[in-house]
Every structure is written in C-alpha cells, then in structure tokens.
Scaffold this active site. Structure first.
Site, PDB file in Angstrom:
ATOM      1  N   GLU A 152       0.854  -1.175   0.000  1.00 21.46           N
ATOM      2  CA  GLU A 152       0.000   0.000   0.000  1.00 21.46           C
ATOM      3  C   GLU A 152       0.898   1.234   0.000  1.00 21.46           C
ATOM      4  O   GLU A 152       1.962   1.233   0.608  1.00 21.46           O
ATOM      5  CB  GLU A 152      -0.924  -0.014   1.218  1.00 21.46           C
ATOM      6  CG  GLU A 152      -1.888  -1.186   1.147  1.00 21.46           C
ATOM      7  CD  GLU A 152      -2.997  -1.136   2.179  1.00 21.46           C
ATOM      8  OE1 GLU A 152      -3.182  -0.102   2.829  1.00 21.46           O
ATOM      9  OE2 GLU A 152      -3.684  -2.155   2.308  1.00 21.46           O
ATOM     10  N   CYS A 260      -2.459  -7.290   5.934  1.00 27.20           N
ATOM     11  CA  CYS A 260      -1.710  -8.403   5.338  1.00 27.20           C
ATOM     12  C   CYS A 260      -0.784  -9.121   6.323  1.00 27.20           C
ATOM     13  O   CYS A 260      -1.020 -10.276   6.661  1.00 27.20           O
ATOM     14  CB  CYS A 260      -0.902  -7.900   4.144  1.00 27.20           C
ATOM     15  SG  CYS A 260      -1.945  -7.123   2.908  1.00 27.20           S
TER      16      CYS A 260
END
Ligand code: UGA
Length: 434
Positions: A152, A260
């Site tokens: 990200e 994650c």
C-alpha cells in the site's frame, strides 16, 4: 486479449487500472454496487497515491469498465481473482468464503480455454482444490496462481514495475498466456519465476513472514537495548550495512499492522498445523507476540511517565493508519494503542492526514481532530505513532506553546529527536535509552 478482474478492493482496483494501462480491455467485477459506481466514475473508494489519476485516465480511454454482473466477464480470456482473504472470526486461519464464491460465480461464464488466475493470498493447497472444483464445474477452463506483492502506498509502482513475477502453473499453455499478459513488464527485465501451484502460494506467505520477522527482530533488539542502555537505531544502521542483512524493514517502533502481515503469519501457522508442520512455524508465534508487545511497551512508557491512573490526562495521538501514505486502519498499531489508552481512562484525541473517517468508523467512541494543532492542544503527552511526512515537518516550538506538558513519545523512531529536545521537549523513543 480481454481481461476480467474479480474483486475490486485494494488489489483488484489497482490491478484492473494497471492492466488497462498496458492496453488491455478490462472489466472489473465486484458485488458491492456502491464501489462499482465510484470506480466507474473514475473515483477511488480508498486513498492510494497515483492510483486515482491512473484510474480516471483509464476510464476515459473506454478500455476499463466496472460492473456487478459476472456475465459481463464472459468474453474475457483471463480472469484475475483479487478478492480478500481476511482472518476468520473464530480462529487464526484465513476465511476463504470470498475466493470460493468468486470461483462459483464466474464458473458458468468461463469460455473455452479461459484462464482463471488467483492473486489473493491463500493457504497452500487452495489453488489445487479450486482447480479440482473447476475441472467439474468448468472443465473448458484452466487455473493458475500469480501471487501479488504490492505494498500500500506504492501499489501502482509495485504492479507495473514489480521486483519479480511469480506464476504457479501446471502446464505451458497457462504460463504462455500469463507471459503474454505481462509482456511489457517482462520486457523491462523483471525476473520471471515459474513454480508449481503450492510453491507459488507459499512464496507469498513466506515473503510476508520474512518481512514480519525482520520487523519483530529489530523490535526484540529494541527491548534489549532498552534493558541494556543501548540505541536500537544505531544498532539497526550498523547491522544493515551488511548486505546479507540489509537495512530495509529494520525500523524499530510499535510494529507491523495492516490487512496483510498480521493475518498472513497467523493463517500460515494455522495451515502448517493442518499439514502437520506446525513446529516449523512455531517461531511465527513469537514474531506475533513481539509485535503485540511493542504496542504494550508504549502504554507502559505512558503509565510510567504520567501515572498508573490516566483519568486526569489528555494524550494526543499523531497517526491512525497502519502506515503513512495510506488511509487503511486495519489492525493499526496506532489505533490499538489509542483505544487501549482510552479504555484506561485517558482523554484521547487522534489526528491523521488521511485516515480519520475510516478510523472513526472502527472506533466511534474516540475523539478525532482535523488539525494537528487542535489535536495537541492542552495535552500531557504526544504519541507519534504513524510516520507521516507532515509530522516530521512540525515545528516543536510552535507545538510546545499549545500543549500542557512538553512530553513526546516517538513510536516510530522517525522524528528528529534533537530538534524537539532543543525546543525544550522531553522525548522518549522506543529502543533508545539516552
Ligand atoms: C505488505 C508487504 O510489504 C507487501 O509486499 C505485500 O504484497 C502486502 O503486505 C500484501 O500481502 O498484500 P503492506 O501491508 O502494504 O505490504 O505494508 P508494509 O509496507 O509491508 O508495512 C507493514 C507494517 O510494518 C506497517 O505497519 C509498517 O509500519 C510496519 N513496518 C514496516 C515497521 O514497523 N518497520 C519497518 O521497518 C517496516
């Protein structure tokens, strides 16, 4: 070649816009009508630098469309599965509901020779199981796995110029189709790794486990530095010069969060247990424990410095997202600390440049401030918990005039300590004793 992308969250929205930018006709399919509406107008439902402009420009070309109708993907040659695999509500394992329903929903529309390509992070063995399901529900199609390594904040860059491409395939045809899709990226010299299905699934969780291990390793060293009177930032710099170790991902602080790393190491442990290989991943339990301890250490410092009873204190929290340049607050260490301090009776005000709305949704009882100056006003301590650039640019003298007490805890080791000290602040940084 026509491409479909099933699941248009972080991964899918990025992948569809990037595939369109490579020149393909792309249809993104998602069951969430409001997300589809936004994406169709070229707007992102989340913050990701650079993706907003790419998405808008690709929508204008006419190559990229979004829909809730799976039938619109019927003429695609390649279908990328990009749905989420969150942690199960009742354990450590990954919840595969969305992957299974994506496969079930697309199966009736797969044309002859279509290739379904999983990108979601799944427990090893999932791809083979899905391939078997397809062999009865859609025998005319094939399945491959192609794990995604994007971060990200760097999603577009990581998709269009990844440091490697990994494909799990069981035949040359599937590999050749994927080589055709990724040709412009392969032509840049990107390493191409062909693997079998289980190895391709394992590469992803192994990579995230290694990254989590690096972070927890340096946070464990931070604990030892605190006990022994050392400085973890100097230690990290010194060991990082050894190319076998490398300096990246050795930033000590309040540890890793996000959608994650935490859930991937837990799902990996759960899967290893099912496979009878639990001992091999026992160390990941410790990695998880060190990571959660880093959050607790900040709370301990606050209590040791202010008081065991925090009810009379106001604490300003700088940062809500799990990392800078993202509005993602999933499993955010910063918000976890904020919520724990609030539960302990402290008055908490949280600031974040991009994450206030998603943070408010998760923790509606916390107070939020749109401006740093409002956040810190009258505070007894400032906790710097997400290393946004904006916080590094703060003027400690100006901030010092707003607070009740000039006490700063740098939970990310990212602020210029000397600058703050020179302006009269007491500064505590994790893993540094001086
Ligand atoms: C991570 C991986 O880095 C990607 O390669 C992977 O594709 C992605 O997960 C995924 O599985 O989808 P991401 O979650 O975007 O990417 O975040 P990271 O940049 O890895 O950071 C994770 C956390 O570790 C953040 O909370 C960050 O603040 C923390 N961190 C990172 C540290 O505490 N210290 C460091 O030195 C580095």
């Amino acid at each position: 070649m026509k491409i479909s992308v099933i699941g248009c969250g972080y991964l899918g929205a990025t992948h569809s816009a990037c595939m369109s930018s490579l020149g393909f006709q792309v249809v993104g399919v998602d069951t969430d009508q409001s997300r589809v509406n936004l994406l169709s107008q070229g707007e992102l439902p989340f913050y990701e630098p650079g993706l907003d402009t790419l998405l808008a420009s690709q929508i204008k070309t006419g190559r990229l469309t979004f829909t809730t109708d799976f039938a619109a993907a019927a003429d695609a040659d390649v279908h990328f599965i990009c749905v989420g695999t969150p942690q199960s509500k009742d354990g450590l394992a990954a919840d595969l509901t969305f992957v299974k329903s994506a496969i079930t929903a697309i199966a009736p529309y797969l044309k002859d020779g279509a290739l379904v390509v999983g990108k979601s992070t799944v427990p090893v063995g999932t791809a083979q199981a899905l391939r078997e399901i397809l062999s009865t529900s859609a025998p005319q199609a094939d399945l491959a796995w192609n794990p995604e390594f994007l971060r990200e904040g760097f999603a577009v860059e990581d998709t269009l110029t990844p440091n490697r491409l990994v494909v799990g395939v069981v035949n040359d045809r599937a590999e050749n189709i994927l080589k055709e899709v990724y040709k412009p990226i392969i032509d840049l010299g990107t390493p191409w790794i062909r693997a079998d299905l289980p190895t391709s699934e394992l590469v992803k969780v192994a990579a995230n486990s290694f990254l989590a291990t690096k972070i927890s390793f340096i946070n464990a060293m931070a604990e030892v530095c605190e006990a022994a009177g050392g400085d973890v930032t100097v230690l990290a710099k010194a060991i990082g010069y050894d190319p076998r170790i490398g300096s990246r991902f050795l930033q000590a602080g309040i540890g890793f969060g996000g959608g994650c790393l935490p859930k991937d190491i837990r799902a990996f442990m759960a899967r290893a247990e099912e496979l009878g290989a639990d001992q091999a991943l026992e160390f990941l339990r410790e990695i998880d424990a060190i990571n959660l301890r880093a959050r607790q250490r900040v709370i301990d410092v606050v209590r040791a410095d202010l008081s065991e009873d925090l009810t009379q204190y106001k604490i300003a929290i700088l940062g809500a997202t799990f990392k800078p340049d993202s509005d993602d607050v999933r499993d955010s260490p910063a918000l976890d600390i904020a919520a724990q301090l609030e539960a302990a009776g402290a008055t908490i005000v949280v600031h974040d440049p991009k994450g206030i709305e998603p943070a408010r949704k998760r923790f509606p009882h916390l107070d939020f401030a749109e401006k740093v100056t409002d956040c810190v006003k009258g505070s007894d301590a400032i906790l710097h918990l997400t290393e946004w650039k904006e916080y590094r640019e703060l003027d400690p003298s100006v901030i010092g005039q707003l607070v009740k007490s000039k006490f700063l805890i740098d939970g990310r080791n990212a602020l210029d300590r000397e600058k703050w000290r020179t302006a009269g602040w007491r500064v505590h940084a994790l893993g540094r004793t001086d």
